[in-house]
Every structure is written in structure tokens, then in C-alpha cells.
Design a protein around this motif. Sequence first.
Motif, mmCIF file in Angstrom:
data_model
loop_
_atom_site.group_PDB
_atom_site.id
_atom_site.type_symbol
_atom_site.label_atom_id
_atom_site.label_comp_id
_atom_site.label_asym_id
_atom_site.label_seq_id
_atom_site.Cartn_x
_atom_site.Cartn_y
_atom_site.Cartn_z
ATOM 1 N N ALA A 1 0.833 -1.049 0.125
ATOM 2 C CA ALA A 1 -0.146 0.050 0.011
ATOM 3 C C ALA A 1 0.777 1.098 0.026
ATOM 4 N N THR A 2 1.897 1.286 0.834
ATOM 5 C CA THR A 2 2.904 2.266 0.827
ATOM 6 C C THR A 2 3.639 2.653 -0.578
ATOM 7 N N TYR A 3 3.884 1.464 -1.029
ATOM 8 C CA TYR A 3 4.644 1.591 -2.376
ATOM 9 C C TYR A 3 3.765 2.192 -3.316
ATOM 10 N N SER A 4 2.342 1.708 -3.299
ATOM 11 C CA SER A 4 1.201 2.352 -4.362
ATOM 12 C C SER A 4 0.835 3.620 -4.001
ATOM 13 N N ALA A 5 1.141 4.090 -2.998
ATOM 14 C CA ALA A 5 0.899 5.668 -2.482
ATOM 15 C C ALA A 5 2.208 6.452 -2.763
ATOM 16 N N GLY B 1 16.873 -5.546 -5.095
ATOM 17 C CA GLY B 1 15.763 -4.790 -5.808
ATOM 18 C C GLY B 1 15.535 -5.467 -7.244
ATOM 19 N N THR B 2 14.315 -5.247 -7.555
ATOM 20 C CA THR B 2 14.017 -5.889 -8.841
ATOM 21 C C THR B 2 14.711 -5.559 -9.942
ATOM 22 N N THR B 3 15.063 -4.055 -9.923
ATOM 23 C CA THR B 3 15.689 -3.588 -11.028
ATOM 24 C C THR B 3 17.172 -3.049 -10.881
ATOM 25 N N SER B 4 17.722 -3.650 -9.891
ATOM 26 C CA SER B 4 19.066 -3.187 -9.465
ATOM 27 C C SER B 4 20.106 -4.144 -9.621
ATOM 28 N N PRO B 5 21.165 -4.003 -10.115
ATOM 29 C CA PRO B 5 22.309 -4.768 -10.049
ATOM 30 C C PRO B 5 23.280 -4.540 -8.847
ATOM 31 N N VAL B 6 22.705 -4.138 -8.064
ATOM 32 C CA VAL B 6 23.716 -3.776 -6.816
ATOM 33 C C VAL B 6 22.813 -4.603 -5.288
ATOM 34 N N ILE B 7 23.474 -4.895 -4.293
ATOM 35 C CA ILE B 7 22.671 -5.111 -2.954
ATOM 36 C C ILE B 7 22.644 -3.595 -2.236
ATOM 37 N N SER B 8 21.253 -3.506 -2.002
ATOM 38 C CA SER B 8 21.176 -2.090 -1.284
ATOM 39 C C SER B 8 21.157 -2.680 0.286
ATOM 40 N N GLU B 9 21.810 -1.805 0.891
ATOM 41 C CA GLU B 9 22.171 -2.272 2.405
ATOM 42 C C GLU B 9 22.109 -1.133 3.342
ATOM 43 N N GLY B 10 21.230 -1.216 4.105
ATOM 44 C CA GLY B 10 20.929 -0.101 5.250
ATOM 45 C C GLY B 10 20.121 0.923 4.583
ATOM 46 N N THR B 11 19.604 1.707 5.535
ATOM 47 C CA THR B 11 18.403 2.786 5.327
ATOM 48 C C THR B 11 18.501 3.884 4.106
ATOM 49 N N GLU B 12 20.051 4.278 4.032
ATOM 50 C CA GLU B 12 20.468 5.340 2.969
ATOM 51 C C GLU B 12 20.332 4.526 1.670
ATOM 52 N N GLU B 13 21.028 3.329 1.654
ATOM 53 C CA GLU B 13 20.886 2.655 0.243
ATOM 54 C C GLU B 13 19.674 2.408 -0.115
ATOM 55 N N ILE B 14 18.719 1.873 0.845
ATOM 56 C CA ILE B 14 17.254 1.461 0.631
ATOM 57 C C ILE B 14 16.442 2.731 -0.016
ATOM 58 N N ARG B 15 16.730 3.788 0.533
ATOM 59 C CA ARG B 15 16.207 5.059 0.127
ATOM 60 C C ARG B 15 16.568 5.453 -1.239
ATOM 61 N N LYS B 16 17.795 5.297 -1.581
ATOM 62 C CA LYS B 16 18.312 5.695 -2.730
ATOM 63 C C LYS B 16 17.704 4.748 -3.914
ATOM 64 N N TYR B 17 17.610 3.392 -3.614
ATOM 65 C CA TYR B 17 17.010 2.588 -4.655
ATOM 66 C C TYR B 17 15.598 3.044 -4.746
ATOM 67 N N PHE B 18 14.809 3.454 -3.864
ATOM 68 C CA PHE B 18 13.460 4.209 -4.194
ATOM 69 C C PHE B 18 13.424 5.351 -4.546
ATOM 70 N N GLN B 19 14.564 6.028 -4.870
ATOM 71 C CA GLN B 19 14.383 7.599 -5.273
ATOM 72 C C GLN B 19 13.566 8.002 -6.381
ATOM 73 N N GLU B 20 12.978 7.134 -7.227
ATOM 74 C CA GLU B 20 12.143 7.637 -8.117
ATOM 75 C C GLU B 20 10.790 7.222 -7.879
ATOM 76 N N LEU B 21 10.464 6.767 -6.750
ATOM 77 C CA LEU B 21 9.194 6.538 -6.270
ATOM 78 C C LEU B 21 8.279 7.655 -6.012
ATOM 79 N N PRO B 22 8.474 8.693 -5.507
ATOM 80 C CA PRO B 22 7.676 9.754 -5.032
ATOM 81 C C PRO B 22 7.148 10.540 -6.394
ATOM 82 N N GLY B 23 5.797 10.375 -6.496
ATOM 83 C CA GLY B 23 5.070 11.370 -7.557
ATOM 84 C C GLY B 23 5.004 10.314 -8.892
ATOM 85 N N SER B 24 5.735 9.114 -8.763
ATOM 86 C CA SER B 24 5.536 8.220 -10.177
ATOM 87 C C SER B 24 4.484 7.439 -10.521
#
Length: 148
Positions: free
Chosen positions: A36-40, A58-81
Motif C-alpha cells: 500500500a505504501t509503495y502504491s501511495a 531490488g527488482t531492477t538493481s544490479p547491486v545489493i542495497s544495504e541499510g537505510t540510505e542505500e534503500i532510500r536511494k533505490y526508491f529515489q524515483e518512487l515519489p510522484g511516479s
Amino acid sequence: MKHLVLALAIWLGASAVAAVAGPAEEANAVIEQWSATYSANDRDALVGLYASDAILLGTTSPVISEGTEEIRKYFQELPGSGRKNTIVERRTIVLSETSVVGTGFYNFARAAENDTPRPSRFTMVLAKRDGRWTIVHHHSSPLSAVRQ
């Protein structure tokens, strides 16, 4: 005596409700909240569902995202998408009172692609730490149309 019986009935009712919500239900609620949060498109709330030391494949990432900042970076394009997620099928494995694995299939959709479903599969490991369920590991990958 009447008050004692009423208090006992209320306590038993609350206990019955608490007994119904065990590790599987509590962890699955976090998985539903993730979808639900992803969809929002709420990146901050989504990242908040992960433990600070979580690992995301991540589904579309060639790297491992570890920790809060790396996960935030992975989802950087989510807002307003306009991206959406729908859980199609899920299985739950309770490992203990504080660890659960949820795995299954979900669809991603992008408004920019006319919301065409992009079938994927996922595995999430959730842990209850300090009384709160969080995602400690999340693997997501595209679902192949044919067996390879």
C-alpha cells in the motif's frame, strides 16, 4: 461480583483477539503495508518499514542495497511516479515468535506504461525487534514467463 464477571469477560475477549494476531498475521500486515505504501508512492514511509540494517535485492538493481540510505536511494524515483504494487499470491513461514518469511508473487505497474502489470516474485524476511515488525531482508525479481 457483576463487575468482576464483566471485567473477566472483557479481559478474555481482549486475550482472544490478541491470540488471533500471531507472528504470521503481524508480519503479513507489514507486507500489506509495504504494498500500500509503495502504491501511495510514499518513499519515506516505505523506507521506514525496513530495519536500519536491512538488505534489499531490488527488482531492477544490479547491486545489493544495504541499510537505510542505500534503500532510500533505490526508491529515489518512487515519489510522484504513479507506480503501483499488487500482491497476487503469498505464502508465510513462521520461523519463530520474532521472525517470519513471506514469499510470493506481486505485480508492479507504472502509470507511464499504461499500468501494464509487470509480474515479479518476492521474499521478505521480517523480524520483530523492540516490539515492532520490520523487513530485514527483501528480494524481488522479475517473473519469467517461461521456465528457463
